[in-house]
Each structure stands twice: as structure tokens, then as C-alpha cells.
Design a protein around this motif. Structure first.
Motif, PDB file in Angstrom:
ATOM      1  N   GLU A 102     -18.365 -48.239  21.467  1.00 25.13           N
ATOM      2  CA  GLU A 102     -17.191 -49.102  21.280  1.00 25.13           C
ATOM      3  C   GLU A 102     -16.488 -48.791  19.962  1.00 25.13           C
ATOM      4  O   GLU A 102     -15.254 -48.737  19.909  1.00 25.13           O
ATOM      5  CB  GLU A 102     -17.613 -50.573  21.324  1.00 25.13           C
ATOM      6  N   GLU A 103     -17.246 -48.568  18.898  1.00 26.20           N
ATOM      7  CA  GLU A 103     -16.606 -48.297  17.612  1.00 26.20           C
ATOM      8  C   GLU A 103     -15.835 -46.988  17.631  1.00 26.20           C
ATOM      9  O   GLU A 103     -14.847 -46.844  16.900  1.00 26.20           O
ATOM     10  CB  GLU A 103     -17.651 -48.321  16.489  1.00 26.20           C
ATOM     11  N   ALA A 104     -16.250 -46.031  18.453  1.00 23.47           N
ATOM     12  CA  ALA A 104     -15.516 -44.761  18.548  1.00 23.47           C
ATOM     13  C   ALA A 104     -14.090 -44.982  19.038  1.00 23.47           C
ATOM     14  O   ALA A 104     -13.180 -44.203  18.713  1.00 23.47           O
ATOM     15  CB  ALA A 104     -16.250 -43.800  19.474  1.00 23.47           C
ATOM     16  N   ARG A 105     -13.857 -46.055  19.783  1.00 22.98           N
ATOM     17  CA  ARG A 105     -12.524 -46.338  20.311  1.00 22.98           C
ATOM     18  C   ARG A 105     -11.538 -46.724  19.206  1.00 22.98           C
ATOM     19  O   ARG A 105     -10.325 -46.696  19.422  1.00 22.98           O
ATOM     20  CB  ARG A 105     -12.597 -47.454  21.353  1.00 22.98           C
ATOM     21  N   PHE A 106     -12.059 -47.055  18.027  1.00 22.58           N
ATOM     22  CA  PHE A 106     -11.186 -47.504  16.940  1.00 22.58           C
ATOM     23  C   PHE A 106     -10.534 -46.343  16.199  1.00 22.58           C
ATOM     24  O   PHE A 106      -9.795 -46.564  15.235  1.00 22.58           O
ATOM     25  CB  PHE A 106     -11.962 -48.417  15.998  1.00 22.58           C
ATOM     26  N   ALA A 107     -10.763 -45.132  16.671  1.00 30.36           N
ATOM     27  CA  ALA A 107      -9.949 -44.013  16.208  1.00 30.36           C
ATOM     28  C   ALA A 107      -8.496 -44.193  16.635  1.00 30.36           C
ATOM     29  O   ALA A 107      -7.585 -43.612  16.042  1.00 30.36           O
ATOM     30  CB  ALA A 107     -10.502 -42.696  16.753  1.00 30.36           C
ATOM     31  N   ASP A 108      -8.293 -45.007  17.658  1.00 26.62           N
ATOM     32  CA  ASP A 108      -6.948 -45.320  18.157  1.00 26.62           C
ATOM     33  C   ASP A 108      -6.430 -46.560  17.428  1.00 26.62           C
ATOM     34  O   ASP A 108      -6.949 -47.662  17.640  1.00 26.62           O
ATOM     35  CB  ASP A 108      -7.019 -45.576  19.664  1.00 26.62           C
ATOM     36  N   PRO A 109      -5.421 -46.424  16.582  1.00 30.94           N
ATOM     37  CA  PRO A 109      -4.914 -47.587  15.838  1.00 30.94           C
ATOM     38  C   PRO A 109      -4.428 -48.718  16.737  1.00 30.94           C
ATOM     39  O   PRO A 109      -4.532 -49.894  16.358  1.00 30.94           O
ATOM     40  CB  PRO A 109      -3.773 -47.007  15.002  1.00 30.94           C
ATOM     41  N   ASP A 110      -3.903 -48.378  17.916  1.00 27.14           N
ATOM     42  CA  ASP A 110      -3.432 -49.436  18.820  1.00 27.14           C
ATOM     43  C   ASP A 110      -4.598 -50.267  19.337  1.00 27.14           C
ATOM     44  O   ASP A 110      -4.485 -51.498  19.475  1.00 27.14           O
ATOM     45  CB  ASP A 110      -2.668 -48.822  19.994  1.00 27.14           C
ATOM     46  N   HIS A 111      -5.709 -49.609  19.650  1.00 28.07           N
ATOM     47  CA  HIS A 111      -6.895 -50.352  20.084  1.00 28.07           C
ATOM     48  C   HIS A 111      -7.403 -51.241  18.954  1.00 28.07           C
ATOM     49  O   HIS A 111      -7.734 -52.413  19.175  1.00 28.07           O
ATOM     50  CB  HIS A 111      -7.996 -49.377  20.519  1.00 28.07           C
ATOM     51  N   ALA A 112      -7.442 -50.702  17.758  1.00 28.74           N
ATOM     52  CA  ALA A 112      -7.893 -51.483  16.604  1.00 28.74           C
ATOM     53  C   ALA A 112      -7.010 -52.713  16.408  1.00 28.74           C
ATOM     54  O   ALA A 112      -7.510 -53.826  16.158  1.00 28.74           O
ATOM     55  CB  ALA A 112      -7.894 -50.614  15.354  1.00 28.74           C
ATOM     56  N   ALA A 113      -5.712 -52.542  16.508  1.00 28.97           N
ATOM     57  CA  ALA A 113      -4.790 -53.656  16.325  1.00 28.97           C
ATOM     58  C   ALA A 113      -4.978 -54.723  17.399  1.00 28.97           C
ATOM     59  O   ALA A 113      -4.944 -55.929  17.115  1.00 28.97           O
ATOM     60  CB  ALA A 113      -3.352 -53.155  16.321  1.00 28.97           C
ATOM     61  N   MET A 114      -5.200 -54.282  18.641  1.00 29.67           N
ATOM     62  CA  MET A 114      -5.398 -55.232  19.740  1.00 29.67           C
ATOM     63  C   MET A 114      -6.658 -56.064  19.526  1.00 29.67           C
ATOM     64  O   MET A 114      -6.645 -57.293  19.663  1.00 29.67           O
ATOM     65  CB  MET A 114      -5.488 -54.490  21.070  1.00 29.67           C
ATOM     66  N   ILE A 115      -7.766 -55.409  19.173  1.00 35.60           N
ATOM     67  CA  ILE A 115      -9.028 -56.128  18.997  1.00 35.60           C
ATOM     68  C   ILE A 115      -8.973 -57.014  17.756  1.00 35.60           C
ATOM     69  O   ILE A 115      -9.500 -58.136  17.751  1.00 35.60           O
ATOM     70  CB  ILE A 115     -10.206 -55.149  18.932  1.00 35.60           C
ATOM     71  N   ALA A 116      -8.338 -56.548  16.689  1.00 35.36           N
ATOM     72  CA  ALA A 116      -8.233 -57.365  15.474  1.00 35.36           C
ATOM     73  C   ALA A 116      -7.502 -58.670  15.770  1.00 35.36           C
ATOM     74  O   ALA A 116      -7.941 -59.754  15.348  1.00 35.36           O
ATOM     75  CB  ALA A 116      -7.523 -56.589  14.381  1.00 35.36           C
ATOM     76  N   ALA A 117      -6.395 -58.579  16.488  1.00 33.20           N
ATOM     77  CA  ALA A 117      -5.640 -59.787  16.840  1.00 33.20           C
ATOM     78  C   ALA A 117      -6.457 -60.700  17.745  1.00 33.20           C
ATOM     79  O   ALA A 117      -6.495 -61.925  17.547  1.00 33.20           O
ATOM     80  CB  ALA A 117      -4.331 -59.395  17.507  1.00 33.20           C
ATOM     81  N   ARG A 118      -7.109 -60.105  18.731  1.00 26.48           N
ATOM     82  CA  ARG A 118      -7.933 -60.899  19.653  1.00 26.48           C
ATOM     83  C   ARG A 118      -9.044 -61.607  18.891  1.00 26.48           C
ATOM     84  O   ARG A 118      -9.285 -62.797  19.092  1.00 26.48           O
ATOM     85  CB  ARG A 118      -8.531 -59.992  20.730  1.00 26.48           C
ATOM     86  N   TYR A 119      -9.719 -60.876  18.026  1.00 22.91           N
ATOM     87  CA  TYR A 119     -10.846 -61.450  17.286  1.00 22.91           C
ATOM     88  C   TYR A 119     -10.403 -62.628  16.413  1.00 22.91           C
ATOM     89  O   TYR A 119     -11.005 -63.709  16.457  1.00 22.91           O
ATOM     90  CB  TYR A 119     -11.537 -60.376  16.434  1.00 22.91           C
ATOM     91  N   LEU A 120      -9.369 -62.431  15.614  1.00 27.23           N
ATOM     92  CA  LEU A 120      -8.948 -63.507  14.715  1.00 27.23           C
ATOM     93  C   LEU A 120      -8.474 -64.727  15.488  1.00 27.23           C
ATOM     94  O   LEU A 120      -8.730 -65.870  15.085  1.00 27.23           O
ATOM     95  CB  LEU A 120      -7.868 -63.010  13.762  1.00 27.23           C
ATOM     96  N   ASP A 121      -7.800 -64.524  16.614  1.00 24.88           N
ATOM     97  CA  ASP A 121      -7.369 -65.672  17.410  1.00 24.88           C
ATOM     98  C   ASP A 121      -8.567 -66.415  18.003  1.00 24.88           C
ATOM     99  O   ASP A 121      -8.570 -67.645  18.088  1.00 24.88           O
ATOM    100  CB  ASP A 121      -6.408 -65.225  18.510  1.00 24.88           C
ATOM    101  N   LEU A 122      -9.593 -65.668  18.406  1.00 25.58           N
ATOM    102  CA  LEU A 122     -10.796 -66.309  18.936  1.00 25.58           C
ATOM    103  C   LEU A 122     -11.501 -67.144  17.875  1.00 25.58           C
ATOM    104  O   LEU A 122     -11.936 -68.269  18.139  1.00 25.58           O
ATOM    105  CB  LEU A 122     -11.757 -65.250  19.493  1.00 25.58           C
ATOM    106  N   VAL A 123     -11.635 -66.605  16.675  1.00 23.10           N
ATOM    107  CA  VAL A 123     -12.352 -67.385  15.664  1.00 23.10           C
ATOM    108  C   VAL A 123     -11.536 -68.581  15.201  1.00 23.10           C
ATOM    109  O   VAL A 123     -12.097 -69.656  14.932  1.00 23.10           O
ATOM    110  CB  VAL A 123     -12.822 -66.518  14.474  1.00 23.10           C
ATOM    111  N   LEU A 124     -10.224 -68.436  15.099  1.00 20.20           N
ATOM    112  CA  LEU A 124      -9.398 -69.597  14.743  1.00 20.20           C
ATOM    113  C   LEU A 124      -9.534 -70.698  15.788  1.00 20.20           C
ATOM    114  O   LEU A 124      -9.577 -71.884  15.446  1.00 20.20           O
ATOM    115  CB  LEU A 124      -7.941 -69.174  14.590  1.00 20.20           C
ATOM    116  N   ALA A 125      -9.619 -70.322  17.055  1.00 18.92           N
ATOM    117  CA  ALA A 125      -9.802 -71.309  18.112  1.00 18.92           C
ATOM    118  C   ALA A 125     -11.153 -72.002  18.001  1.00 18.92           C
ATOM    119  O   ALA A 125     -11.348 -73.097  18.534  1.00 18.92           O
ATOM    120  CB  ALA A 125      -9.667 -70.648  19.479  1.00 18.92           C
ATOM    121  N   ASN A 126     -12.102 -71.371  17.297  1.00 18.74           N
ATOM    122  CA  ASN A 126     -13.406 -71.962  17.070  1.00 18.74           C
ATOM    123  C   ASN A 126     -13.529 -72.617  15.699  1.00 18.74           C
ATOM    124  O   ASN A 126     -14.634 -72.953  15.263  1.00 18.74           O
ATOM    125  CB  ASN A 126     -14.492 -70.905  17.249  1.00 18.74           C
TER     126      ASN A 126
END
Length: 432
Positions: A102-126
Motif C-alpha cells: 500500500e505504501e508503494a502507491r504513495f509514489a503517486d501524488p494524487d493517491h497520496a492527496a486522496m488518502i490524506a483527505a480521506r484520513y483527516l476527514d475520518l478522524v475529524l468525524a471521530n
């Protein structure tokens, strides 16, 4: 005067350490209020008094809900968001089977940006408003998380994960590139808005002595930065470290010998510590980060909260996403309680709540800014519905005091218990 908002509800904060002072360290107002001005807490106290004293304030009434400092998650791997709750592995197999692909996929900046946004929104919801995160070896993974945090106004600490051995070829850097990349990211982001750079060797098995030495040198050049890594998580990991560093006195010595032991160090897990390690960690006032859902989910062991606290260790609490099995600090508190019970020491609800707020803030050396309901602190808040499900409501209805009312939410609560989250005084739109 700036924009002024008054939140009404029950309030809960701490002006002491409940491990030392007991539940009396807590400050609870049944009909309280939190006055917010320009992103900071201006006052905390009786709600009616604050309302009378500030008639022009915009009022948001949360009724009987509990206004608390936002949760502080002191050890996460945001790139593992998509693999959380993956089946059947222990630490080393977990890394090889799930984490590294999974971490190898973060060579793609678009993937990194998508997961970063998803992660922060999930934790804020918690209800989590601050995290300390590992990224991947890719500088773009750090850029993505800091950019997403900046857009949300969040206080976030993070760093490029460094690995130059015992990892797939596409996830290895070098001693020099780890130093160069980390220094460049540090210079760009550290101290910008509410962001902090963290020097981040993953752990001794995936860093050569040369890489640890290089990162120790970087830390010596920037001692105000945090440094995060893993320590004594599983017994087979410790045996592996011993084989890789035969000259080391113990696991901690692999860091200490290379300049990676200090007061601003964050050492995740720290379950199977030798007496010397415990003594040195306390001596330098380093922080140990307890990750209970991870420790049970991947079979690591039982953290000695009572013994380590009695030694005067500085301890934070964390989900360890995605080796941890939840984004919720409520679930993490419940797991910490269960681990404590298995070790013969039941943590009081005040201790659990403090660990998830002021305790973790203190572990991150941010205890002067977040984690506490007091004037001057940043207004990162979570509002807790103490009757968020029928099961919780019927149990809380029998409560004789605050702790009996709060404990069912600790043990059975999830994101449904988060009535609202505020970041720097601004309400966050829920992703539920």
C-alpha cells in the motif's frame, strides 16, 4: 475584539494529572460554557454567567452534551488508511503483506492527496483534532498530508518515513537521501501555520546504522523537532533487532547510540522493555505511545500502563492506524481499559479521557497549546453525545456521577457519539 462564540453544554477538562491526583484533577461543569474568540479559548466556566457577561457572543447550545478538548492521536500511519482491519498477520508479516504494497502507491501524488483527505476527514468525524503521523518514503506523501491539514486548519505533526534496508526496492531511500529529503521538508513545513515536522525513522530493522546516524545528526541540528519511531512492539521483532545490532545493549540502544534518544522522542508501543530501557526513557523524559487496539489486533502484548506511570514515564495514547483497528479514540480508550484489566489494573475514566486529550498533547510537547479547556488554549474541541445509541443511553440513565455517565460512551461509543467537532473554533462539517 474579533468573532466571539459561546458553546453551551457540560464541560470537561483537566488542570492536573489524574494518574497522580485522581479524578479530582478534572474540572466539570454540568451547565458550562466555553467562550471562543479568534480560534482560541477565551474563558471556561458557568454557562449562564458567561452568557450574561458576553451578550453579543454567538451562542451554540449543545444541551446536555459534553464539550471536551479534541482528541489527540499520538501515533498513526495515515498511508495505511485503506488497509485498516486487514486479516491475520503479526508485525513483520503485516508489513510485508499489507503495509509495504500500500505504501508503494504513495509514489503517486494524487493517491497520496486522496488518502490524506480521506484520513483527516475520518478522524475529524471521530472527534480527533490533532494527529502525529508517519508518512511514506515519498516526500509527496508528506506534502499531501500537510496540505490537507493546512486546508482544514488542523494542528498536525508528521514526517517522511525513512527506510534503507529490509524493505522492497521501491520503498527504500538511502542514509543521504533520508537526511536530505527530511531536512528539505522540515525547512519547508515545520512551524508553518499549525504544522510540525517529525523526524521519522520507521524502526531499527529498516534503517541501517548509517541512516540512523544521519537522522540523529538532523535531530541534533533541529532539537526542537519531534522524532518518532517504534520500540519493542513484538518479541520476534526484538530478536530481529538483536541479530541486526549485535553490539547493542538492547533495542533502545540502537537509537541511543545514533543520537535518537531524547526528550522530544516519541517511542511507539514500548511493550517489552528491559529495566535499563525503562530507566533511560524516564531519565531523558521521552514519550511512550500506547497503541492498545494495535497491540491486541496484531498480537503484540500488553502495555504496562500502571508500572510505567509509577516510574514517571510520559505516556500518550494512539490508534496506530492501520495496525490499530479503529480510527476512534473512544474505541482506543476502551482497548486501553481492557489491556489494563488484563494486567490487573483498571484505568479510571478520568485517566482514559486525560490520556486521549491532555496526556497525548503533553506527550507531543503540545500541552501548552492543545488538549486542555483553559483560556489561551487553541479551540480544538469535540462535543460528545452521552446517549448516542439506545444501549449507551439506557446505561447512562442509571449514572450517579459524570464518570458513570461517560464510561458507557468510552466502552461502547463510536462516531455516532461525536455531536460536533471544532478546529480552531470553527465547526467541522461531518463526513458521516
Amino acid at each position: 475584539m474579533g468573532d466571539t462564540t459561546l458553546l453551551l453544554g457540560q464541560t470537561l477538562g483537566f488542570d492536573g494529572d489524574p494518574f497522580a491526583d485522581g479524578p479530582a484533577a478534572a474540572r466539570h461543569h454540568t451547565h458550562g460554557g466555553v467562550l471562543i474568540r479568534d480560534g482560541r479559548i477565551a474563558d471556561v466556566g458557568d454557562g449562564a454567567t458567561l452568557r450574561a457577561d458576553h451578550p453579543d457572543a454567538r451562542v451554540i447550545d449543545h444541551g446536555a452534551a459534553l464539550i471536551s478538548p479534541g482528541f489527540v492521536d499520538a501515533h498513526v500511519h495515515y498511508p495505511q488508511t485503506a488497509i485498516i482491519a486487514s486479516w491475520g498477520k503479526r508485525l513483520i508479516d503485516w508489513l510485508n503483506s499489507y503495509t509495504f504494497p500500500e505504501e508503494a502507491r504513495f509514489a503517486d501524488p494524487d493517491h497520496a492527496a486522496m488518502i490524506a483527505a480521506r484520513y483527516l476527514d475520518l478522524v475529524l468525524a471521530n472527534g480527533t483534532t490533532t494527529v502525529a503521523s508517519y508518512c511514506t518514503i515519498h516526500p509527496a506523501s508528506v506534502e499531501a498530508l500537510f496540505t490537507a491539514a493546512q486546508a482544514r486548519g488542523m494542528r498536525v505533526a508528521a514526517g517522511k518515513t525513512c527506510m534503507d534496508r529490509n524493505a522492497p526496492d521501491d520503498l527504500r531511500d538511502t542514509a543521504q537521501s533520508a537526511y536530505d529529503d527530511s531536512r528539505a521538508l522540515l525547512r519547508k513545513w515545520h512551524g508553518v501555520d499549525r504544522l510540525s515536522y517529525v523526524i521519522t525513522p520507521r524502526f531499527s530493522p529498516t534503517s541501517s546504522p548509517d541512516q540512523l546516524q544521519a537522522l540523529g545528526a538532523l535531530w541534533a541540528e533541529h532539537p526542537d523537532c519531534l522524532m518518532q519511531t517504534h520500540l519493542s512492539e513484538q518479541v520476534d521483532e526484538i530478536a530481529w533487532v538483536r541479530s541486526l545490532y549485535p553490539q547493542a545493549r538492547d533495542y533502545l540502544d540502537t537509537y541511543e547510540a545514533h543520537g535518537l534518544l531524547g526528550a522530544n522522542g516519541l517511542y511507539g508501543h514500548a511493550i517489552h522493555l528491559e529495566p535499563r530501557e525503562r530507566e533511560r526513557l524516564a531519565e531523558v523524559d521521552a514519550a511512550l505511545i500506547h497503541c492498545p487496539t494495535s497491540n491486541t489486533f496484531i498480537g503484540s502484548g500488553l502495555f504496562d500502563m500502571a508500572g510505567l506511570m509509577a516510574q514517571g514515564q510520559r505516556i500518550g495514547l494512539a490508534t496506530d492506524t492501520g495496525g490499530g483497528s479503529s480510527f476512534s479514540m473512544l474505541r482506543t480508550m476502551a482497548a486501553a481499559y481492557e489491556v489494563g484489566q488484563l494486567r490487573g489494573h483498571a484505568l479510571h475514566p478520568a485517566q482514559l479521557w486525560w490520556l486521549a486529550t491532555a496526556g497525548s498533547a503533553r506527550a507531543l510537547r503540545m500541552g501548552d497549546r492543545i488538549g486542555t479547556l483553559a483560556p489561551g488554549f487553541e479551540a480544538d474541541l469535540t462535543v460528545i453525545d452521552l446517549a448516542s445509541t439506545p444501549a449507551i443511553a439506557q446505561r447512562a440513565a442509571q449514572a450517579d456521577d459524570l464518570w458513570q455517565a461517560l464510561f458507557p460512551t468510552i466502552m461502547m461509543g463510536d462516531d455516532r457519539a461525536i455531536a460536533a467537532t471544532y478546529v480552531a473554533g470553527r465547526p467541522v462539517a461531518s463526513v458521516k
